[in-house]
Design an enzyme around this catalytic site. Structure first.
Site, short mmCIF file in Angstrom:
data_model
loop_
_atom_site.label_atom_id
_atom_site.label_comp_id
_atom_site.label_asym_id
_atom_site.label_seq_id
_atom_site.Cartn_x
_atom_site.Cartn_y
_atom_site.Cartn_z
NE ARG A 199 -41.07 -72.63 24.20
CZ ARG A 199 -41.22 -73.72 23.45
NH1 ARG A 199 -40.25 -74.59 23.32
NH2 ARG A 199 -42.35 -73.94 22.82
CG HIS A 242 -45.31 -77.86 24.32
ND1 HIS A 242 -44.13 -77.13 24.27
CD2 HIS A 242 -45.02 -79.06 23.78
CE1 HIS A 242 -43.18 -77.88 23.73
NE2 HIS A 242 -43.69 -79.06 23.42
CD GLU A 285 -41.90 -78.54 17.66
OE1 GLU A 285 -42.40 -79.67 17.56
OE2 GLU A 285 -40.70 -78.37 17.87
CG ASN A 288 -39.22 -75.27 18.86
OD1 ASN A 288 -38.77 -74.26 19.40
ND2 ASN A 288 -40.35 -75.83 19.24
CE1 TYR A 306 -34.74 -80.91 19.91
CE2 TYR A 306 -36.58 -80.02 18.66
CZ TYR A 306 -35.96 -80.27 19.88
OH TYR A 306 -36.55 -79.87 21.04
CD GLU A 354 -39.02 -77.54 21.72
OE1 GLU A 354 -38.72 -78.55 21.06
OE2 GLU A 354 -40.17 -77.31 22.13
C1 PNW Z 1 -40.49 -81.15 19.67
N1 PNW Z 1 -41.05 -84.67 14.21
O1 PNW Z 1 -41.20 -82.26 19.19
C2 PNW Z 1 -41.31 -80.66 20.83
O2 PNW Z 1 -41.59 -79.30 20.86
C3 PNW Z 1 -40.84 -81.16 22.15
O3 PNW Z 1 -41.94 -81.22 23.04
C4 PNW Z 1 -40.12 -82.47 21.98
O4 PNW Z 1 -39.82 -83.09 23.21
C5 PNW Z 1 -38.87 -82.20 21.16
O5 PNW Z 1 -39.19 -81.55 19.94
C6 PNW Z 1 -38.03 -83.41 20.87
O6 PNW Z 1 -38.71 -84.33 20.06
C7 PNW Z 1 -41.09 -82.82 17.94
O7 PNW Z 1 -41.47 -85.84 14.09
C8 PNW Z 1 -41.57 -84.12 17.80
O8 PNW Z 1 -40.59 -84.04 13.22
C9 PNW Z 1 -41.56 -84.73 16.57
C10 PNW Z 1 -41.07 -84.04 15.47
C11 PNW Z 1 -40.60 -82.74 15.60
C12 PNW Z 1 -40.62 -82.13 16.85
#
Ligand code: PNW
Length: 465
Positions: free
Chosen positions: A78, A122, A167, A295, A297, A366
């Site tokens: 991707r 992006h 996002e 995505n 985390y 992601e």
């Molecule tokens: C995502 N938040 O970013 C993006 O899709 C990527 O480009 C990035 O490198 C990755 O996650 C890791 O951060 C985010 O503040 C950035 O909640 C900030 C947030 C969420 C996703």
């Protein structure tokens, strides 16, 4: 026999990147400026003062990166297309040299047996479009569809899977409400207009992709698993507000064609007018998708907070009647993000439960972790914490499949250490270590672990297990 997480046959493993975070070459071959070029130069915007000007120099080293992907054994990659390379001013005729780069990348991927998955946006909006209002303006959504048509016309025969936006929550709220991301605006209602125009842009782009004959198209959302801090009804209400802003204001219109119940109210006093929402928009926004990109985390735990009148100098459209609380007792990554793999499983199951047959198959587009990587004496980063993160989240994904969730693939964030937005080079998400600024790539222990996990899965599939 291995201990790697087990997935059904056909499950796709991949790795992900994005243009501004890896390419560099920001002035090459006629590329125009993007909002991230501008924002990165603003004092204090990026914590270590870096920008994507050089990044991983992928623009000049993409062959090496395709070789790393091939060696890793992924079946999909991707990446994102930089709009300012294709249309330097955000509209008008194509800059052939810019689009040629992606044609070469796609050819090299196909030759290596890797399926290209292209994200169209992006976050690197052409600066001239921001100068005309950016996503606050409906025109940007229309321009996005024109740009999408140009890219799909050129690459649609070789790129099978397309992601319109990455996002949009980040684009709208980090970009136009709290100013942490480009263009760094801190505004009220305009951030909501941006959110709506991003959704409209997605809908228009879906139409452009269909017109070009694309059969696999969707969007990537950063959805949150939100839990109330206590059983107190006030906290439950706060969690619903958070859930609405983070998830439902995107997934409800996309999947059901309606804004989430209570959504306009979630921004409360700050919504002065909503006349940017036009009749017929939601029919566009809810054009059927072939997959939903997720995505993920970290989850959120929230509690109720009193409404705080925004400081006029730092206006924000963010609802502030909830606030996050920490997750005690779990490890946190270098981003400070709590590691809670079960929340990924719960999130997947909750999507299935809320949307049922309206939910298309899901791809995790992601997932990964930033860690305090330090190369050891042997030159290798022994990133046991990242391996544990990947392994536990892959197990959670497999568990969701066992729960009946139609999950088709997983692309790890990220192939390379890269430009981590407001954190610059100070946070590393890569499976491959990148030495900045020489650009030397060295696979980390997690790369070798992921490679073995993918190989074990392929071997199992080959044996018919
Ligand atoms: C995502 N938040 O970013 C993006 O899709 C990527 O480009 C990035 O490198 C990755 O996650 C890791 O951060 C985010 O503040 C950035 O909640 C900030 C947030 C969420 C996703």
């Amino acid at each position: 026999m291995s201990d790697f997480p087990v997935f059904p046959p056909g499950f796709e493993f991949g790795a992900a990147t994005s243009a501004y975070q890896i390419e560099g070459g920001t002035r090459d071959d006629g590329r125009g400026p993007s909002i991230w070029d501008t924002f990165s130069r603003r004092a204090g915007a990026v914590s270590d003062g870096t920008s994507g000007e050089t990044a991983c120099d992928h623009y000049h080293r993409h062959r090496e990166d395709v070789a790393l992907l091939a060696d890793l054994g992924v079946s999909v990659y991707r990446f994102s297309v930089a709009w300012p390379r294709v249309q330097p001013s955000g509209s008008g005729p194509v800059n052939a040299r810019g689009l040629d780069f992606y044609a070469r990348l796609v050819d090299d991927l196909l030759e290596a047996g890797i399926k290209p998955v292209a994200t169209l946006y992006h976050w690197d909006l052409p600066q001239p479009l921001e100068d005309r209002g950016g996503w606050r303006s409906r025109g940007t959504a229309e321009r996005f569809a024109e740009y999408t048509a140009l890219v799909a016309e050129r690459l649609g025969d070789r790129v099978a899977r397309w992601i319109t936006l990455n996002e949009p929550w980040c684009s709208a709220f980090l970009g136009y409400a709290n100013g942490e991301h480009a263009p760094g605006a801190r505004e009220g209602t305009p951030a909501l207009a941006a959110a709506h125009h991003l959704l409209v842009g997605h809908g228009l782009a879906m139409g452009a992709l269909r017109a070009a004959g694309v059969r696999e198209a969707g969007i990537s959302l950063n959805l949150d698993r939100v839990r109330p801090a206590t059983p107190d009804p006030a906290d439950a209400e706060a969690a619903l507000r958070a859930e609405t802003q983070r998830n439902l204001m995107w997934t409800d219109p996309l999947l059901t064609g309606r804004y989430a119940p209570g959504e306009p109210d979630t921004f409360g006093e700050l919504i002065e007018r909503q006349d940017f929402r036009r009749e017929g928009d939601l029919a566009l926004v809810s054009a059927p998708m072939d997959f939903l990109g997720l995505n993920y985390y970290t989850p959120s735990t929230v509690r109720a907070a009193p409404w705080r009148e925004p400081d006029p100098a730092r206006r924000t459209a963010m609802d502030n009647r909830f606030e996050g609380v920490d997750h005690p007792g779990v490890r946190h990554t270098a981003m400070g993000w709590a590691v809670v793999p079960d929340a990924l499983r719960d999130l997947l199951v909750s999507l299935r439960d809320r949307y049922g047959a309206l939910l298309p198959p899901i791809h995790i587009t992601e997932n990964g972790s930033a860690e305090h990587d330090v190369p050891a004496a042997d030159g290798i980063v022994h990133d046991a914490d990242r391996i544990a993160y990947l392994e536990s989240h892959l197990r959670a994904a497999a568990a969701a499949i066992a729960d009946g969730v139609d999950l088709r693939g997983y692309t790890a964030w990220s192939l390379l250490d890269n430009f981590e937005w407001a954190f610059g080079h100070s946070r590393r998400f890569g499976l491959v270590h990148v030495d900045f600024p020489t650009g030397t790539r060295t696979p980390k222990a997690s790369y070798h672990w992921y490679k073995a996990a993918i190989a074990a899965s392929a071997a199992r599939e080959h044996r018919g297990e």
